[in-house]
Design a protein around this motif. Structure first.
Motif, short mmCIF file in Angstrom:
data_model
loop_
_atom_site.label_atom_id
_atom_site.label_comp_id
_atom_site.label_asym_id
_atom_site.label_seq_id
_atom_site.Cartn_x
_atom_site.Cartn_y
_atom_site.Cartn_z
N GLN A 1 0.83 -1.21 0.00
CA GLN A 1 0.00 0.00 0.00
C GLN A 1 0.86 1.26 0.00
OE1 GLN A 1 -3.40 0.24 -0.25
NE2 GLN A 1 -2.97 2.42 -0.45
N ASP A 2 2.00 1.21 0.67
CA ASP A 2 2.86 2.39 0.81
C ASP A 2 3.81 2.58 -0.38
OD1 ASP A 2 1.67 2.85 3.24
OD2 ASP A 2 3.28 1.96 4.42
N THR A 3 3.69 1.75 -1.40
CA THR A 3 4.54 1.89 -2.58
C THR A 3 3.84 2.78 -3.59
OG1 THR A 3 5.44 -0.34 -2.22
CG2 THR A 3 5.76 0.64 -4.40
N PRO A 4 4.27 4.05 -3.75
CA PRO A 4 3.50 5.01 -4.56
C PRO A 4 3.49 4.70 -6.06
CG PRO A 4 5.61 5.95 -3.90
CD PRO A 4 5.48 4.65 -3.17
N GLU A 5 4.46 3.94 -6.54
CA GLU A 5 4.50 3.65 -7.98
C GLU A 5 3.46 2.62 -8.40
OE1 GLU A 5 8.27 5.25 -6.55
OE2 GLU A 5 7.19 3.42 -5.98
N LEU A 6 2.84 1.94 -7.43
CA LEU A 6 1.77 0.99 -7.72
C LEU A 6 0.44 1.74 -7.80
CD1 LEU A 6 2.81 -1.91 -5.32
CD2 LEU A 6 3.07 -1.86 -7.80
N SER A 7 -0.54 1.09 -8.40
CA SER A 7 -1.86 1.70 -8.53
C SER A 7 -2.93 0.71 -8.11
CB SER A 7 -2.10 2.15 -9.98
OG SER A 7 -2.15 1.01 -10.84
N GLY A 8 -4.15 1.21 -7.96
CA GLY A 8 -5.26 0.33 -7.63
C GLY A 8 -5.33 -0.01 -6.15
N LYS A 9 -6.35 -0.77 -5.82
CA LYS A 9 -6.60 -1.13 -4.43
C LYS A 9 -6.08 -2.54 -4.14
CE LYS A 9 -10.76 1.72 -3.93
NZ LYS A 9 -12.19 1.72 -3.58
N LEU A 10 -5.84 -2.79 -2.88
CA LEU A 10 -5.51 -4.13 -2.42
C LEU A 10 -6.79 -4.97 -2.35
CD1 LEU A 10 -3.03 -3.16 0.40
CD2 LEU A 10 -2.46 -4.65 -1.53
N PRO A 11 -6.64 -6.28 -2.41
CA PRO A 11 -7.84 -7.13 -2.25
C PRO A 11 -8.54 -6.85 -0.92
CG PRO A 11 -5.96 -8.41 -3.03
CD PRO A 11 -5.43 -7.07 -2.67
N ASP A 12 -9.85 -6.95 -0.93
CA ASP A 12 -10.63 -6.70 0.29
C ASP A 12 -10.33 -7.75 1.36
OD1 ASP A 12 -11.82 -4.48 -0.86
OD2 ASP A 12 -13.48 -5.65 -1.69
N GLU A 13 -10.05 -8.97 0.92
CA GLU A 13 -9.80 -10.06 1.86
C GLU A 13 -8.32 -10.45 1.82
OE1 GLU A 13 -11.30 -14.66 2.73
OE2 GLU A 13 -12.36 -13.38 1.30
N MET A 14 -7.70 -10.52 2.98
CA MET A 14 -6.30 -10.90 3.05
C MET A 14 -6.14 -12.40 2.86
SD MET A 14 -4.50 -8.60 6.01
CE MET A 14 -4.39 -6.82 5.84
N PRO A 15 -5.08 -12.82 2.18
CA PRO A 15 -4.84 -14.25 2.02
C PRO A 15 -4.35 -14.86 3.32
CG PRO A 15 -3.05 -12.97 1.06
CD PRO A 15 -4.09 -11.99 1.48
N PRO A 16 -4.28 -16.18 3.40
CA PRO A 16 -3.83 -16.84 4.63
C PRO A 16 -2.39 -16.46 4.98
CG PRO A 16 -4.89 -18.40 3.15
CD PRO A 16 -4.69 -17.14 2.37
N GLU A 17 -2.10 -16.48 6.27
CA GLU A 17 -0.73 -16.22 6.73
C GLU A 17 0.21 -17.27 6.15
OE1 GLU A 17 1.27 -13.70 7.77
OE2 GLU A 17 -0.05 -13.49 9.51
N GLY A 18 1.38 -16.80 5.73
CA GLY A 18 2.38 -17.71 5.19
C GLY A 18 2.27 -17.96 3.70
N SER A 19 1.27 -17.35 3.05
CA SER A 19 1.02 -17.66 1.64
C SER A 19 1.66 -16.68 0.66
CB SER A 19 -0.49 -17.69 1.37
OG SER A 19 -1.07 -16.42 1.62
N LEU A 20 2.38 -15.66 1.17
CA LEU A 20 3.00 -14.67 0.29
C LEU A 20 4.51 -14.87 0.24
CD1 LEU A 20 1.04 -11.46 1.38
CD2 LEU A 20 0.59 -12.97 -0.57
N ALA A 21 5.05 -14.77 -0.94
CA ALA A 21 6.48 -15.00 -1.13
C ALA A 21 7.31 -13.85 -0.58
CB ALA A 21 6.79 -15.20 -2.61
N ALA A 22 8.45 -14.19 -0.01
CA ALA A 22 9.44 -13.19 0.38
C ALA A 22 10.40 -13.04 -0.80
CB ALA A 22 10.19 -13.65 1.63
N ASP A 23 10.30 -11.91 -1.45
CA ASP A 23 11.05 -11.76 -2.70
C ASP A 23 11.16 -10.27 -3.04
OD1 ASP A 23 12.44 -12.42 -4.95
OD2 ASP A 23 10.78 -13.39 -5.99
N THR A 24 11.95 -9.97 -4.08
CA THR A 24 12.04 -8.62 -4.63
C THR A 24 11.40 -8.63 -6.00
OG1 THR A 24 14.04 -8.05 -3.39
CG2 THR A 24 13.56 -6.77 -5.38
N LEU A 25 10.35 -7.84 -6.14
CA LEU A 25 9.65 -7.75 -7.42
C LEU A 25 10.13 -6.52 -8.18
CD1 LEU A 25 5.94 -8.52 -6.44
CD2 LEU A 25 7.67 -10.10 -7.30
N ARG A 26 10.28 -6.67 -9.48
CA ARG A 26 10.59 -5.55 -10.37
C ARG A 26 9.35 -5.26 -11.19
NH1 ARG A 26 15.07 -2.59 -9.99
NH2 ARG A 26 15.73 -2.76 -12.16
N PHE A 27 8.92 -4.01 -11.19
CA PHE A 27 7.67 -3.69 -11.86
C PHE A 27 7.75 -2.30 -12.49
CE2 PHE A 27 7.41 -2.02 -7.61
CZ PHE A 27 6.78 -0.79 -7.76
#
Length: 385
Positions: free
Chosen positions: A177-203
Protein backbone atom coordinates in the motif's frame (compact mmCIF):
# COMPACT_ATOMS: atom_id res chain seq x y z
CA UNK A 1 22.94 68.75 -138.66
CA UNK A 2 19.99 66.72 -138.21
CA UNK A 3 21.73 63.40 -137.89
CA UNK A 4 23.73 64.51 -134.94
CA UNK A 5 20.93 66.08 -132.97
CA UNK A 6 18.52 63.23 -133.64
CA UNK A 7 21.01 60.70 -132.46
CA UNK A 8 21.70 62.56 -129.21
CA UNK A 9 25.01 60.89 -129.06
CA UNK A 10 26.33 63.33 -126.59
CA UNK A 11 23.83 62.01 -123.93
CA UNK A 12 22.54 65.38 -122.98
CA UNK A 13 18.95 65.13 -121.60
CA UNK A 14 19.06 61.30 -121.29
CA UNK A 15 18.60 59.26 -117.98
CA UNK A 16 21.23 56.80 -116.95
CA UNK A 17 20.50 53.23 -117.78
CA UNK A 18 20.19 52.20 -114.05
CA UNK A 19 17.47 54.75 -113.41
CA UNK A 20 15.33 53.58 -116.27
CA UNK A 21 12.11 51.93 -115.11
CA UNK A 22 12.55 53.09 -111.43
CA UNK A 23 9.47 54.50 -109.67
CA UNK A 24 10.13 57.58 -107.63
CA UNK A 25 8.20 58.20 -104.31
CA UNK A 26 7.07 61.49 -103.02
CA UNK A 27 9.37 63.11 -100.46
CA UNK A 28 6.85 62.56 -97.60
CA UNK A 29 6.82 58.82 -98.17
CA UNK A 30 10.55 58.63 -98.59
CA UNK A 31 11.10 59.84 -94.99
CA UNK A 32 8.87 57.10 -93.46
CA UNK A 33 10.68 53.96 -92.12
CA UNK A 34 9.96 50.82 -93.94
CA UNK A 35 8.05 48.10 -92.07
CA UNK A 36 10.17 45.26 -90.60
CA UNK A 37 9.84 41.57 -91.22
CA UNK A 38 6.66 40.31 -89.48
CA UNK A 39 7.07 37.49 -86.83
CA UNK A 40 6.16 33.98 -87.82
CA UNK A 41 2.66 32.94 -87.05
CA UNK A 42 2.22 30.58 -83.94
CA UNK A 43 1.22 27.08 -84.73
CA UNK A 44 -2.13 25.81 -83.60
CA UNK A 45 -0.37 23.23 -81.36
CA UNK A 46 1.50 25.94 -79.48
CA UNK A 47 -1.73 27.78 -78.96
CA UNK A 48 -3.46 24.63 -77.56
CA UNK A 49 -4.88 24.99 -74.01
CA UNK A 50 -3.97 21.38 -73.28
CA UNK A 51 -0.31 22.08 -73.92
CA UNK A 52 -0.46 25.12 -71.69
CA UNK A 53 -2.10 23.09 -68.91
CA UNK A 54 0.38 20.25 -69.35
CA UNK A 55 3.30 22.65 -69.04
CA UNK A 56 1.78 24.10 -65.85
CA UNK A 57 1.22 20.68 -64.30
CA UNK A 58 4.70 19.49 -65.20
CA UNK A 59 6.27 22.63 -63.75
CA UNK A 60 4.21 22.24 -60.58
CA UNK A 61 5.24 18.61 -60.20
CA UNK A 62 8.88 19.49 -60.60
CA UNK A 63 8.51 22.25 -58.02
CA UNK A 64 6.74 19.97 -55.57
CA UNK A 65 9.32 17.22 -56.04
CA UNK A 66 12.12 19.67 -55.34
CA UNK A 67 10.23 21.05 -52.36
CA UNK A 68 9.54 17.55 -51.04
CA UNK A 69 13.19 16.69 -51.46
CA UNK A 70 14.23 19.65 -49.37
CA UNK A 71 11.55 18.85 -46.77
CA UNK A 72 12.66 15.22 -46.59
CA UNK A 73 16.29 16.19 -46.23
CA UNK A 74 15.72 18.72 -43.47
CA UNK A 75 13.10 16.54 -41.73
CA UNK A 76 15.41 13.52 -41.73
CA UNK A 77 18.26 15.63 -40.44
CA UNK A 78 16.06 17.00 -37.66
CA UNK A 79 14.79 13.48 -36.83
CA UNK A 80 18.32 12.15 -36.35
CA UNK A 81 20.14 15.10 -34.81
CA UNK A 82 20.55 15.45 -31.00
CA UNK A 83 17.46 16.59 -29.13
CA UNK A 84 16.96 19.81 -27.17
CA UNK A 85 17.00 18.38 -23.63
CA UNK A 86 20.24 18.96 -21.72
CA UNK A 87 19.27 16.57 -18.91
CA UNK A 88 17.81 13.08 -18.74
CA UNK A 89 14.02 13.09 -18.59
CA UNK A 90 11.45 10.56 -17.41
CA UNK A 91 8.26 10.41 -19.48
CA UNK A 92 5.15 8.36 -18.77
CA UNK A 93 3.25 7.06 -21.82
CA UNK A 94 -0.19 5.85 -20.81
CA UNK A 95 -1.90 2.91 -22.54
CA UNK A 96 -3.87 3.61 -25.73
CA UNK A 97 -2.03 6.87 -26.43
CA UNK A 98 -1.77 7.73 -30.14
CA UNK A 99 1.34 8.87 -31.99
CA UNK A 100 0.23 12.48 -32.20
CA UNK A 101 -0.52 12.59 -28.48
CA UNK A 102 2.84 11.01 -27.68
CA UNK A 103 4.59 13.54 -29.92
CA UNK A 104 2.82 16.46 -28.23
CA UNK A 105 3.73 15.11 -24.80
CA UNK A 106 7.38 14.71 -25.76
CA UNK A 107 7.48 18.25 -27.12
CA UNK A 108 5.89 19.66 -23.93
CA UNK A 109 8.44 17.82 -21.82
CA UNK A 110 11.26 19.31 -23.91
CA UNK A 111 12.45 15.93 -25.16
CA UNK A 112 11.91 16.69 -28.86
CA UNK A 113 11.92 19.95 -30.81
CA UNK A 114 8.96 19.39 -33.16
CA UNK A 115 5.97 17.13 -32.60
CA UNK A 116 5.00 17.15 -36.28
CA UNK A 117 8.41 15.94 -37.43
CA UNK A 118 8.34 13.20 -34.79
CA UNK A 119 4.86 12.04 -35.87
CA UNK A 120 5.81 12.03 -39.55
CA UNK A 121 9.12 10.30 -38.85
CA UNK A 122 7.50 7.55 -36.79
CA UNK A 123 4.99 6.88 -39.55
CA UNK A 124 7.72 6.99 -42.20
CA UNK A 125 9.52 4.21 -40.31
CA UNK A 126 6.24 2.27 -40.03
CA UNK A 127 6.47 2.33 -36.23
CA UNK A 128 3.23 4.14 -35.42
CA UNK A 129 1.63 0.94 -34.11
CA UNK A 130 4.79 -0.27 -32.31
CA UNK A 131 5.16 2.41 -29.62
CA UNK A 132 4.49 0.88 -26.21
CA UNK A 133 3.04 2.37 -23.06
CA UNK A 134 5.30 2.72 -20.05
CA UNK A 135 7.59 5.03 -18.15
CA UNK A 136 10.80 5.77 -20.01
CA UNK A 137 14.10 7.29 -18.93
CA UNK A 138 15.24 9.31 -21.95
CA UNK A 139 18.90 10.32 -22.11
CA UNK A 140 19.93 13.93 -22.49
CA UNK A 141 20.23 15.07 -26.10
CA UNK A 142 18.50 11.92 -27.36
CA UNK A 143 17.43 12.26 -30.99
CA UNK A 144 13.86 11.67 -32.15
CA UNK A 145 15.02 8.44 -33.77
CA UNK A 146 16.54 7.25 -30.48
CA UNK A 147 13.35 8.18 -28.62
CA UNK A 148 11.28 6.25 -31.16
CA UNK A 149 13.49 3.16 -30.79
CA UNK A 150 13.24 3.35 -26.99
CA UNK A 151 9.44 3.52 -27.11
CA UNK A 152 9.40 0.60 -29.55
CA UNK A 153 11.56 -1.50 -27.21
CA UNK A 154 9.17 -1.15 -24.27
CA UNK A 155 12.16 -0.90 -21.88
CA UNK A 156 10.34 1.03 -19.19
CA UNK A 157 11.76 2.28 -15.91
CA UNK A 158 11.62 -0.56 -13.37
CA UNK A 159 10.92 -0.12 -9.67
CA UNK A 160 11.67 -2.56 -6.85
CA UNK A 161 9.42 -3.86 -4.12
CA UNK A 162 11.22 -5.98 -1.53
CA UNK A 163 9.25 -8.29 0.75
CA UNK A 164 11.65 -9.44 3.49
CA UNK A 165 11.45 -12.92 4.96
CA UNK A 166 9.43 -13.30 8.12
CA UNK A 167 6.89 -10.52 7.53
CA UNK A 168 3.23 -11.17 8.24
CA UNK A 169 0.51 -10.71 5.62
CA UNK A 170 -0.59 -7.51 7.36
CA UNK A 171 2.94 -6.12 7.13
CA UNK A 172 3.27 -7.14 3.47
CA UNK A 173 -0.04 -5.49 2.60
CA UNK A 174 1.08 -2.31 4.32
CA UNK A 175 4.33 -2.29 2.36
CA UNK A 176 2.45 -2.76 -0.92
CA UNK A 177 0.00 0.00 0.00
CA UNK A 178 2.86 2.39 0.81
CA UNK A 179 4.54 1.89 -2.58
CA UNK A 180 3.50 5.01 -4.56
CA UNK A 181 4.50 3.65 -7.98
CA UNK A 182 1.77 0.99 -7.72
CA UNK A 183 -1.86 1.70 -8.53
CA UNK A 184 -5.26 0.33 -7.63
CA UNK A 185 -6.60 -1.13 -4.43
CA UNK A 186 -5.51 -4.13 -2.42
CA UNK A 187 -7.84 -7.13 -2.25
CA UNK A 188 -10.63 -6.70 0.29
CA UNK A 189 -9.80 -10.06 1.86
CA UNK A 190 -6.30 -10.90 3.05
CA UNK A 191 -4.84 -14.25 2.02
CA UNK A 192 -3.83 -16.84 4.63
CA UNK A 193 -0.73 -16.22 6.73
CA UNK A 194 2.38 -17.71 5.19
CA UNK A 195 1.02 -17.66 1.64
CA UNK A 196 3.00 -14.67 0.29
CA UNK A 197 6.48 -15.00 -1.13
CA UNK A 198 9.44 -13.19 0.38
CA UNK A 199 11.05 -11.76 -2.70
CA UNK A 200 12.04 -8.62 -4.63
CA UNK A 201 9.65 -7.75 -7.42
CA UNK A 202 10.59 -5.55 -10.37
CA UNK A 203 7.67 -3.69 -11.86
CA UNK A 204 6.74 -0.73 -14.05
CA UNK A 205 4.87 2.30 -12.77
CA UNK A 206 1.14 1.77 -12.58
CA UNK A 207 1.18 -1.97 -11.90
CA UNK A 208 -1.99 -2.95 -10.05
CA UNK A 209 -1.64 -3.80 -6.35
CA UNK A 210 -3.95 -6.77 -6.71
CA UNK A 211 -1.68 -8.11 -9.44
CA UNK A 212 1.29 -7.81 -7.05
CA UNK A 213 -0.54 -9.84 -4.40
CA UNK A 214 -1.48 -12.48 -6.98
CA UNK A 215 2.15 -12.69 -8.09
CA UNK A 216 3.37 -13.17 -4.52
CA UNK A 217 0.72 -15.84 -3.93
CA UNK A 218 1.67 -17.75 -7.07
CA UNK A 219 5.40 -17.53 -6.36
CA UNK A 220 4.99 -18.82 -2.81
CA UNK A 221 2.73 -21.64 -3.96
CA UNK A 222 5.29 -22.77 -6.53
CA UNK A 223 8.14 -22.48 -4.04
CA UNK A 224 6.37 -24.48 -1.33
CA UNK A 225 5.32 -27.18 -3.80
CA UNK A 226 8.82 -27.63 -5.17
CA UNK A 227 10.49 -27.85 -1.73
CA UNK A 228 7.73 -30.06 -0.31
CA UNK A 229 8.41 -32.58 -3.07
CA UNK A 230 12.09 -32.76 -1.99
CA UNK A 231 11.53 -33.04 1.78
CA UNK A 232 13.13 -35.69 3.94
CA UNK A 233 10.98 -38.65 4.78
CA UNK A 234 9.63 -38.99 8.29
CA UNK A 235 9.16 -35.30 9.08
CA UNK A 236 6.57 -34.76 11.87
CA UNK A 237 4.35 -32.59 9.63
CA UNK A 238 1.30 -34.06 7.98
CA UNK A 239 0.61 -31.48 5.26
CA UNK A 240 1.88 -28.32 3.58
CA UNK A 241 0.14 -26.10 6.11
CA UNK A 242 2.09 -27.64 8.98
CA UNK A 243 5.24 -27.58 6.85
CA UNK A 244 4.91 -23.82 6.24
CA UNK A 245 3.88 -23.25 9.87
CA UNK A 246 7.07 -24.83 11.20
CA UNK A 247 9.14 -22.96 8.62
CA UNK A 248 7.58 -19.67 9.75
CA UNK A 249 8.61 -20.37 13.36
CA UNK A 250 12.16 -21.15 12.22
CA UNK A 251 12.13 -17.94 10.20
CA UNK A 252 11.17 -15.85 13.22
CA UNK A 253 13.63 -17.53 15.57
CA UNK A 254 16.83 -16.74 13.67
CA UNK A 255 18.02 -14.48 10.91
CA UNK A 256 21.29 -16.36 10.46
CA UNK A 257 21.12 -18.57 7.38
CA UNK A 258 23.59 -21.18 8.66
CA UNK A 259 21.57 -21.66 11.85
CA UNK A 260 18.22 -22.34 10.23
CA UNK A 261 18.75 -26.09 9.54
CA UNK A 262 19.96 -26.49 13.13
CA UNK A 263 17.03 -24.58 14.62
CA UNK A 264 14.67 -26.62 12.45
CA UNK A 265 16.29 -29.80 13.73
CA UNK A 266 15.69 -28.76 17.36
CA UNK A 267 11.97 -28.20 16.73
CA UNK A 268 11.63 -31.44 14.75
CA UNK A 269 13.39 -33.38 17.52
CA UNK A 270 11.03 -31.87 20.11
CA UNK A 271 7.97 -32.72 18.01
CA UNK A 272 9.20 -36.29 17.61
CA UNK A 273 9.63 -36.57 21.39
CA UNK A 274 6.24 -34.97 22.15
CA UNK A 275 7.86 -31.90 23.74
CA UNK A 276 6.32 -28.45 23.42
CA UNK A 277 8.14 -26.14 21.04
CA UNK A 278 8.29 -23.22 23.53
CA UNK A 279 8.98 -20.61 20.86
CA UNK A 280 8.75 -16.95 21.90
CA UNK A 281 7.54 -15.71 18.44
CA UNK A 282 4.42 -17.86 18.84
CA UNK A 283 3.60 -16.04 22.08
CA UNK A 284 3.80 -12.70 20.28
CA UNK A 285 1.64 -13.82 17.35
CA UNK A 286 -0.96 -15.19 19.74
CA UNK A 287 -1.14 -11.82 21.49
CA UNK A 288 -0.80 -9.35 18.62
CA UNK A 289 -1.52 -11.34 15.47
CA UNK A 290 -0.16 -10.03 12.21
CA UNK A 291 0.23 -6.50 13.59
CA UNK A 292 3.29 -7.58 15.57
CA UNK A 293 4.53 -6.64 19.02
CA UNK A 294 5.51 -3.03 19.65
CA UNK A 295 9.29 -2.75 19.51
CA UNK A 296 9.63 -1.34 23.02
CA UNK A 297 7.43 -3.96 24.70
CA UNK A 298 9.16 -6.94 26.34
CA UNK A 299 7.61 -10.38 26.77
CA UNK A 300 6.26 -10.64 30.33
CA UNK A 301 5.92 -13.78 32.41
CA UNK A 302 2.16 -13.34 32.18
CA UNK A 303 2.45 -13.48 28.37
CA UNK A 304 4.16 -16.87 28.59
CA UNK A 305 1.43 -18.18 30.89
CA UNK A 306 -1.41 -16.84 28.73
CA UNK A 307 -3.00 -19.60 26.72
CA UNK A 308 -3.72 -18.77 23.09
CA UNK A 309 -4.07 -21.06 20.05
CA UNK A 310 -0.54 -20.01 19.04
CA UNK A 311 1.37 -20.01 22.35
CA UNK A 312 3.60 -23.07 22.03
CA UNK A 313 4.47 -22.82 25.74
CA UNK A 314 0.83 -23.71 26.39
CA UNK A 315 -0.21 -25.92 23.44
CA UNK A 316 1.11 -29.22 22.17
CA UNK A 317 2.42 -29.48 18.63
CA UNK A 318 2.18 -26.72 16.05
CA UNK A 319 -0.05 -23.63 15.96
CA UNK A 320 -3.06 -23.78 13.62
CA UNK A 321 -1.50 -21.53 10.98
CA UNK A 322 1.87 -20.01 10.12
CA UNK A 323 2.92 -16.95 12.11
CA UNK A 324 4.68 -15.22 9.18
CA UNK A 325 5.68 -15.69 5.56
CA UNK A 326 8.78 -17.91 5.53
CA UNK A 327 11.46 -17.50 2.89
CA UNK A 328 13.20 -20.13 0.82
CA UNK A 329 16.00 -20.75 3.34
CA UNK A 330 13.60 -21.49 6.21
CA UNK A 331 11.49 -23.79 4.03
CA UNK A 332 14.61 -25.63 2.86
CA UNK A 333 15.80 -25.93 6.48
CA UNK A 334 12.57 -27.64 7.59
CA UNK A 335 12.50 -29.91 4.52
CA UNK A 336 16.12 -30.93 5.06
CA UNK A 337 17.10 -30.23 8.68
CA UNK A 338 20.49 -30.83 10.26
CA UNK A 339 21.13 -34.29 11.68
CA UNK A 340 21.51 -33.57 15.40
CA UNK A 341 20.17 -34.65 18.80
CA UNK A 342 19.92 -31.09 20.11
CA UNK A 343 16.70 -30.13 21.90
CA UNK A 344 17.39 -26.59 23.13
CA UNK A 345 18.80 -23.28 22.03
CA UNK A 346 19.06 -19.81 23.52
CA UNK A 347 20.51 -16.50 22.38
CA UNK A 348 24.26 -16.24 22.92
CA UNK A 349 24.41 -12.45 23.00
CA UNK A 350 26.18 -12.09 19.65
CA UNK A 351 23.16 -12.44 17.36
CA UNK A 352 23.38 -16.22 17.20
CA UNK A 353 22.32 -19.06 19.46
CA UNK A 354 23.88 -21.58 21.83
CA UNK A 355 22.55 -25.12 21.29
CA UNK A 356 22.30 -27.94 23.80
CA UNK A 357 21.30 -31.59 23.89
CA UNK A 358 20.35 -31.71 27.58
CA UNK A 359 18.41 -29.44 29.89
CA UNK A 360 21.50 -29.08 32.13
CA UNK A 361 23.58 -27.73 29.24
CA UNK A 362 20.72 -25.50 28.23
CA UNK A 363 20.39 -23.99 31.73
CA UNK A 364 24.09 -23.23 31.73
CA UNK A 365 23.72 -21.46 28.37
CA UNK A 366 20.76 -19.50 29.72
CA UNK A 367 22.78 -18.45 32.79
CA UNK A 368 25.62 -17.20 30.60
CA UNK A 369 23.23 -15.26 28.41
CA UNK A 370 21.53 -13.62 31.43
CA UNK A 371 24.90 -12.66 32.88
CA UNK A 372 25.90 -11.12 29.59
CA UNK A 373 22.63 -9.20 29.47
CA UNK A 374 23.18 -7.85 33.01
CA UNK A 375 26.69 -6.71 32.15
CA UNK A 376 25.48 -5.02 29.01
CA UNK A 377 22.72 -3.26 30.90
CA UNK A 378 25.20 -2.02 33.51
CA UNK A 379 27.46 -0.65 30.77
CA UNK A 380 24.52 1.12 29.15
CA UNK A 381 23.49 2.71 32.44
CA UNK A 382 27.08 3.83 33.12
CA UNK A 383 27.33 5.31 29.66
CA UNK A 384 24.10 7.25 30.05
CA UNK A 385 25.38 8.79 33.32
Amino acid sequence: MTGTSGDNSSGYGRQPDEERGRTFKPASQTLRPEAGTPPPKRSRRARSQFVVFFNFVFSSIVFLVVLAGFAFYFGKREFHQPGPSSTAETVLIKPNTGVNQIASLLEREGVISDARIFSIGVRAYGADSELKAGEYAIDARASMHEVMELLKSGKSVLYSLTIPEGRTVVEVFQRIQDTPELSGKLPDEMPPEGSLAADTLRFTRGMDRTAVVEKLLEDQRELVDSIWERRDEGLPVKDKNEFVTLASIVEKETGIADERPRVAAVFINRLNKGMRLQSDPTIIYGLFGGQGKPADRPIYRSDIDKKTPYNTYQIDGLPPTPIANPGRAALEAVANPSQTDELYFVADGTGGHAFAKTLKEHNENVARWRKLERERQTEDEAGSN
